[in-house]
Each structure stands twice: as structure tokens, then as C-alpha cells.
Design a protein around this motif. Structure first.
Motif, short mmCIF file in Angstrom:
data_model
loop_
_atom_site.label_atom_id
_atom_site.label_comp_id
_atom_site.label_asym_id
_atom_site.label_seq_id
_atom_site.Cartn_x
_atom_site.Cartn_y
_atom_site.Cartn_z
N THR A 7 0.81 -1.23 0.00
CA THR A 7 0.00 0.00 0.00
C THR A 7 0.84 1.27 0.00
O THR A 7 0.28 2.37 -0.08
CB THR A 7 -0.93 0.02 1.23
OG1 THR A 7 -0.13 -0.01 2.44
CG2 THR A 7 -1.86 -1.19 1.22
N SER A 32 8.46 10.54 -6.76
CA SER A 32 9.26 9.83 -7.77
C SER A 32 10.43 9.13 -7.08
O SER A 32 11.00 9.65 -6.11
CB SER A 32 9.79 10.81 -8.81
OG SER A 32 10.71 10.17 -9.68
N ASP A 33 10.77 7.93 -7.59
CA ASP A 33 11.94 7.23 -7.05
C ASP A 33 13.21 7.63 -7.80
O ASP A 33 14.29 7.07 -7.54
CB ASP A 33 11.75 5.72 -7.11
CG ASP A 33 11.43 5.22 -8.52
OD1 ASP A 33 11.46 6.04 -9.45
OD2 ASP A 33 11.14 4.02 -8.67
N ILE A 54 9.13 5.36 3.57
CA ILE A 54 9.85 4.67 2.50
C ILE A 54 10.99 3.83 3.07
O ILE A 54 11.18 2.66 2.70
CB ILE A 54 10.40 5.68 1.48
CG1 ILE A 54 9.24 6.40 0.76
CG2 ILE A 54 11.31 4.99 0.46
CD1 ILE A 54 9.69 7.54 -0.13
N LEU A 105 1.81 7.11 -0.51
CA LEU A 105 2.71 8.21 -0.86
C LEU A 105 2.06 9.15 -1.87
O LEU A 105 2.20 10.39 -1.76
CB LEU A 105 4.02 7.67 -1.44
CG LEU A 105 4.96 6.97 -0.45
CD1 LEU A 105 6.13 6.34 -1.20
CD2 LEU A 105 5.46 7.96 0.60
N GLN A 106 1.34 8.60 -2.84
CA GLN A 106 0.66 9.43 -3.81
C GLN A 106 -0.40 10.30 -3.14
O GLN A 106 -0.55 11.49 -3.47
CB GLN A 106 0.03 8.55 -4.90
CG GLN A 106 -0.69 9.32 -5.99
CD GLN A 106 0.19 10.31 -6.73
OE1 GLN A 106 1.39 10.09 -6.89
NE2 GLN A 106 -0.38 11.44 -7.16
N SER A 146 2.88 2.75 -2.16
CA SER A 146 2.83 3.61 -3.34
C SER A 146 1.58 4.48 -3.35
O SER A 146 1.65 5.70 -3.57
CB SER A 146 2.88 2.74 -4.61
OG SER A 146 2.79 3.55 -5.77
N ASP A 147 0.42 3.87 -3.07
CA ASP A 147 -0.83 4.65 -3.05
C ASP A 147 -0.82 5.67 -1.92
O ASP A 147 -1.31 6.80 -2.08
CB ASP A 147 -2.03 3.71 -2.90
CG ASP A 147 -2.23 2.84 -4.13
OD1 ASP A 147 -1.74 3.22 -5.21
OD2 ASP A 147 -2.89 1.79 -4.01
N GLY A 187 13.89 9.36 -2.27
CA GLY A 187 12.88 9.71 -3.26
C GLY A 187 12.80 11.20 -3.46
O GLY A 187 13.58 11.97 -2.88
N LYS A 222 3.34 14.36 -6.83
CA LYS A 222 3.64 12.94 -6.92
C LYS A 222 5.01 12.68 -6.28
O LYS A 222 5.82 13.60 -6.10
CB LYS A 222 3.63 12.45 -8.36
CG LYS A 222 4.72 13.06 -9.22
CD LYS A 222 4.69 12.47 -10.63
CE LYS A 222 5.83 13.05 -11.48
NZ LYS A 222 5.85 12.48 -12.84
#
Length: 346
Positions: A32, A56-57, A110, A37-38, A34-35, A77, A54
Motif C-alpha cells: 500500500t 518519484s523514485d 519509504i 505516498l501518492q 505507493s498509493d 525519493g 507525486k
């Protein structure tokens, strides 16, 4: 008053941003993250007045660097906000501090998930190594038992038969001047003793009762031997269910070693109870060997008893090889209890 109200509203917005983001980020997992962090990036964008946000990595991307907590200043990130290249673009100092704290929360999430994934990989590797070790140990014990079976069969079919033939020939030889009655009697006695010793060795290598009659009967045969030494020994079983073939040898060897320890350390002939409990529905198989001897030496762990360390470790390794557990404990009423148990075997 209007300025104070606006200031209070701004502080409430900052607090709400940090509380909500902290709650979601702390609960994020690998699936979960990624969602989450967004979602946090969009909150940061709305807070900063940007149209889009957003994470970004790409560590070389333009935007606000997400630096993991610690002394290494590791960048994990980048927070990309449209129309905002850095925190310095925000006019209000408290807004900059709030957004900087949000970036720290995102970087911490992260880093935490990354370390958890590393730990999971290491744990999987350790568990795989343990499974391989159990497999190797199991194969070693199986090879050992197979070798015992082969040697037992060879002794029975070869040396024991020869000794038996020698005994019968000696009995058939008449007394003469060449062989006195005393010599003849002594030779017959020696051949009988040789046969008994061979039979004992064969039984120790691979008891026929274990193959022919099962675990309970083999333990009763073993108990009869100890009973002849003065021990008050009993074997009880909770059911008539046949024990799985893969367990009988391991449990028999554990009982054999446990009874050997009783002979060595119980302080003489004493009461010994061997109990077999089986629950085939749950796949649980338990054996307990309980003696009422002098017990362990005060303040000394079972595995530290002189001459007993190897025996207990071997018993534990046998149970480990079949996926079970072994517990050795001193009992309040005196004596020692050895408990072997395995679950999930049907």
C-alpha cells in the motif's frame, strides 16, 4: 480579529495535514506504500497551492528531496509538486516547516518499508536454510537407520548363523580325552554367550519388534529389559492408532536415549513411566518419558549434565529433522521428564 482567525485556520490546516499523513504513512505496508505516498503528495500539493503532486523514485529528479532519518542523509525519493521546485518557494515559514516535516514522514515510511522488505528477504533465506538443514539431518538419520538395518541383517544372516552352528556342533561333540567335560561345557557356555551378545547387538541396531509390531510393542520390549534391572517401568498408550512410519524410528531412538540417561543419572533403579498419546485428527503425536529418580543437579540445565549433552542434542536434532519439538525438564516431584511432540502429521 480577521488576521487572528486566518492565522488559526492556517495552523489548523497544517496540523490536519500532518496528523492525517502521519496516520496513513505509519500504517503503510509494501503493498500500500505507493498509493499512500501518492495520497500524501496530493495533500502536499493542495497545501502548497500546486495543481499536482507525486513521489518519484528518481533521485536526480527536480523537486523536494526526501531524506531518510539518520546520520547518512540518504535520499530515498523526490516529492514533485507542480510550480514548486523547493521549500524556499513558500513564503510562510510555518508552511515551509510543515511541508518539511511531511517530507520527513514520507521518507521515514519509504525507509521503514524498504528495511522491512530486506528483513523479509533475510528471514526467507534463514527459513529456507533451516528447511534445507532439516532435510539434510533427516537424510542423515534415515541413512543411519538404513545402515543399522543392513548391518543387523548381515549379522543375523551371517555371524549369528555361524555362531548358532558352532553351538550345535559343540553340543554334538562327545566327551573324549581330547576335550574334557569341563572344557566342553566351557566352550558351549562361551558359544551361548556369543549368541546372546550377537542377538543383543542386532536388537540394538534395529529392533525387529519396531518393524513387526510397531512403536508401543517395541517400547514394551525395551521396558522388559529395564525391568530385569530392577526398574519399575510402565508403557501406556492412549489409543490403538498406528503411528506414522516416519515417526516410529525417531520416537524409538529418543526413548532409547532417554532410558539410557535414566540408567546413568537417576541414581539407581526407580519408577519410569512411558506415555504415548496420539490424536490422528489433529495430527498430534506425543511421547513422554518420566522418571522419578534424583533429578537434575541443583542449578544445572539438562543439556549441561556430564555425559548427557550429546544425547539430548541428538534427541533434539531427531525431532528437528521430522519437524517436532523436544522438551527436557526437571519435575517438582523429583526426576526428569522428556517430552517429544509433533503436530500436523496425518
Amino acid at each position: 480579529m480577521r488576521d487572528l482567525y486566518r492565522s488559526a485556520e492556517a495552523r489548523a490546516a497544517r496540523l490536519r495535514l500532518l496528523v492525517e499523513a502521519s496516520r496513513d504513512l505509519s500504517a503503510a505496508e509494501a503493498s500500500t506504500l505507493s498509493d499512500t505516498l501518492q495520497q500524501s503528495a496530493m495533500r502536499a500539493a493542495h497545501f502548497a497551492g500546486s495543481r499536482e503532486g507525486k513521489v518519484s523514485d528518481d533521485l536526480d529528479a527536480g523537486g523536494i528531496a526526501l531524506i531518510a532519518p539518520g546520520t547518512t542523509d540518504e535520499r530515498v525519493g523526490t516529492l514533485c509538486l507542480s510550480e514548486l521546485e523547493s521549500l524556499d518557494a513558500l513564503a510562510d515559514e510555518e508552511d515551509r516547516q510543515a511541508l518539511a516535516l511531511l517530507c520527513q514522514l514520507m521518507a521515514s515510511a519509504i525507509q521503514r518499508v524498504a528495511k522491512q522488505q530486506e528483513n523479509d528477504v533475510l528471514l526467507d533465506a534463514v527459513q529456507e536454510r533451516e528447511r534445507r538443514l532439516e532435510h539434510v539431518i533427516g537424510n542423515l538419520f534415515n541413512a543411519q537407520e538404513e545402515e543399522r538395518r543392513r548391518v543387523s541383517r548381515d549379522l543375523h544372516d551371517g555371524v549369528a548363523q555361524t555362531a548358532g552352528a558352532l553351538f550345535r556342533r559343540l553340543e554334538a561333540v562327545p566327551t573324549s580325552e581330547a576335550i574334557s567335560p569341563d572344557d566342553r561345557s566351557q566352550l558351549i557356555s562361551m558359544s551361548q554367550g556369543l549368541i546372546r551378545e550377537l542377538r543383543a547387538v542386532i536388537a540394538g541396531l534395529r529392533p525387529t519388534a519396531l518393524d513387526d509390531l510397531g512403536l508401543a510393542s517395541a517400547l514394551k520390549v525395551m521396558s522388559d529389559q529395564m525391568r530385569g534391572e530392577g526398574f519399575d517401568i510402565s508403557v501406556e498408550t492412549s489409543s490403538d492408532h498406528d503411528w506414522p512410519t516416519g515417526l516410529t524410528t525417531a520416537y524409538y531412538r529418543i526413548a532409547q536415549e532417554a532410558l539410557m540417561n535414566v540408567r546413568k543419572h537417576a541414581g539407581g533403579a526407580c519408577r519410569v513411566d512411558i506415555t504415548l498419546k496420539s490424536d490422528p485428527a489433529d495430527g498430534r503425536w506425543t511421547m513422554t518419558v518420566r522418571d522419578y529418580g534424583i533429578g537434575l543437579k541443583k542449578g544445572e540445565a539438562p543439556s549441561n549434565l556430564p555425559g548427557e549433552r550429546v544425547g539430548i542434542e541428538m534427541m533434539k536434532e531427531r525431532m528437528l529433522a521430522i519437524g517436532g519439538t523436544l522438551d527436557v525438564a526437571e519435575m517438582a516431584g523429583g526426576g526428569v521428564r522428556v517430552r517429544a511432540e509433533i503436530e500436523g502429521i496425518r
